[in-house]
Design an enzyme around this catalytic site. Structure first.
Site, PDB file in Angstrom:
ATOM      1  CG  HIS A 196      18.055 -34.287 -32.943  1.00  8.65           C
ATOM      2  ND1 HIS A 196      17.301 -33.954 -31.831  1.00  8.65           N
ATOM      3  CD2 HIS A 196      19.105 -33.426 -32.941  1.00  8.65           C
ATOM      4  CE1 HIS A 196      17.861 -32.937 -31.207  1.00  8.65           C
ATOM      5  NE2 HIS A 196      18.965 -32.599 -31.851  1.00  8.65           N
ATOM      6  CD  GLU A 197      22.323 -33.742 -34.675  1.00 12.11           C
ATOM      7  OE1 GLU A 197      22.241 -32.515 -34.919  1.00 12.11           O
ATOM      8  OE2 GLU A 197      22.433 -34.184 -33.511  1.00 12.11           O
ATOM      9  CG  HIS A 200      19.227 -29.255 -35.151  1.00 10.41           C
ATOM     10  ND1 HIS A 200      18.397 -28.550 -34.309  1.00 10.41           N
ATOM     11  CD2 HIS A 200      19.925 -30.114 -34.354  1.00 10.41           C
ATOM     12  CE1 HIS A 200      18.572 -28.973 -33.063  1.00 10.41           C
ATOM     13  NE2 HIS A 200      19.483 -29.931 -33.061  1.00 10.41           N
ATOM     14  CD  GLU A 226      19.092 -29.175 -29.667  1.00  5.52           C
ATOM     15  OE1 GLU A 226      18.881 -30.365 -29.965  1.00  5.52           O
ATOM     16  OE2 GLU A 226      19.988 -28.501 -30.189  1.00  5.52           O
ATOM     17  CG  ASP A 235      14.692 -34.207 -29.052  1.00  4.92           C
ATOM     18  OD1 ASP A 235      15.743 -34.524 -29.653  1.00  4.92           O
ATOM     19  OD2 ASP A 235      14.675 -33.875 -27.850  1.00  4.92           O
ATOM     20  CG  HIS A 276      20.372 -30.374 -25.843  1.00  6.50           C
ATOM     21  ND1 HIS A 276      21.503 -29.594 -25.885  1.00  6.50           N
ATOM     22  CD2 HIS A 276      20.275 -30.971 -27.056  1.00  6.50           C
ATOM     23  CE1 HIS A 276      22.079 -29.729 -27.082  1.00  6.50           C
ATOM     24  NE2 HIS A 276      21.354 -30.549 -27.811  1.00  6.50           N
ATOM     25  NE  ARG A 320      17.018 -34.415 -26.306  1.00 10.30           N
ATOM     26  CZ  ARG A 320      18.179 -34.192 -26.901  1.00 10.30           C
ATOM     27  NH1 ARG A 320      19.285 -34.042 -26.188  1.00 10.30           N
ATOM     28  NH2 ARG A 320      18.249 -34.125 -28.218  1.00 10.30           N
TER      29      ARG A 320
HETATM   30 ZN   LIG Z   1      20.169 -30.965 -31.486  1.00 11.84          ZN
END
Ligand SMILES: [Zn+2]
Length: 289
Positions: free
Chosen positions: A125-126, A129, A186, A190, A248, A254
């Site tokens: 996920h990071e 980004h 986000e 995800d 988010h 999610r």
């Molecule tokens: Zn995030």
């Protein structure tokens, strides 16, 4: 890197830039090299309001000291005891405080499938980004520079528009649908993060079949661990507040909004047309697949 290479829609030019950006990622793990000095902050056990005011003033002074100074790239935006993680496009860094690197997100003794489904998806996920609707506008040095060819940029917009529509159809609170634009970055992170974590899990297995444990296959445990990492409870009013102010998507969405875009999920649980979580293949979102 492998996922970038196999993309059929991305031009060689943009791929070169994507690899360059990836090679310049800085991971920060656990805690900072330099501890922040809290000596000048006074905390009194009987003065909650005063403590809040002094903390705010302390943080303001710390921020103001940065004015006119060179950027300190060693600084952390979270404390080590924070159960969270972040990507900072200006530093092109991914940061994982010590507190998220423990159970239930990660444990060296855990089953591999569980670690990849929880902390693996968070790491993915990071990383993602840096390539979401905001992050892809920055290069590997943290400068705002568009390194995408117009055709690739157009494709990216077209693919991600699918995600805006998909999440915009979810209704966490009766009468209130998710804002697909607000949550786009986000949601990209995800979905792309879970794709990457799944691929990494397969690479970790080294071509071998995962053992069945407690009657569950490796893929089943991977997806269950991912869903479990989003377990939370909140009242409708809190969910509504989050939906209008937080990029988010609410936790429950999610979890299931993500897995239904991933083809292996359908095989793992034998999900068929007519099932609640079924999405026709053409409607599934893939960025790095
Ligand atoms: Zn995030």
């Amino acid at each position: 890197d492998r996922s970038v290479d196999t993309l059929d829609w991305m031009s060689a030019e943009t791929k070169r830039e994507a690899h360059l950006k990836l090679s310049k990622y800085t991971p920060k793990i656990g805690y900072p090299d330099k501890w922040r000095d809290y000596a000048s902050l006074e905390i009194r056990p009987d003065d909650l309001i005063g403590n809040v005011e002094r903390v705010a003033a302390f943080n303001y002074r710390r921020q103001a000291k940065h004015l006119g100074q060179p950027v300190d790239r060693t600084e952390w935006g979270m404390t080590p005891q924070t159960v969270n993680a972040y990507y900072n496009p200006a530093n092109n860094e991914i940061v994982f405080p010590a507190a998220i690197l423990q159970a239930p997100y990660f444990d060296p003794a855990f089953d591999t499938a569980v670690n990849y489904g929880s902390i693996g998806a968070t790491i993915g996920h990071e990383i993602s980004h840096g390539f979401d609707d905001q992050g892809h506008l920055f290069d590997g040095d943290g400068n705002m520079r568009n390194w995408w060819t117009p055709a690739d940029e157009a494709h990216f917009k077209e693919v991600t528009a699918k995600l805006v529509k998909q999440y915009g159809g979810y209704e966490p609170v009766k009468g209130h649908k998710i804002n697909g634009e607000l949550t786009l970055g986000e949601n990209i992170a995800d979905n792309a993060g879970l794709e990457i974590a799944y691929k990494a899990y397969k690479i970790a297995l080294g071509g071998k079949e995962a053992p069945v444990r407690d009657g569950l296959t490796g893929d089943q445990r991977f997806f269950i661990a991912f869903a479990q990492s989003w377990r939370s409870k909140s009242r409708d009013a809190a969910t509504l507040k989050q939906m209008v102010s937080d990029p988010h998507t609410p936790d429950e969405w999610r979890a299931f909004g993500t897995v239904r875009n991933l083809d292996p999920f359908y095989q793992a649980f034998n999900v068929k047309p007519g099932d609640k979580m079924y999405l026709p293949p053409a409607q599934r979102f893939h960025l790095w697949w």
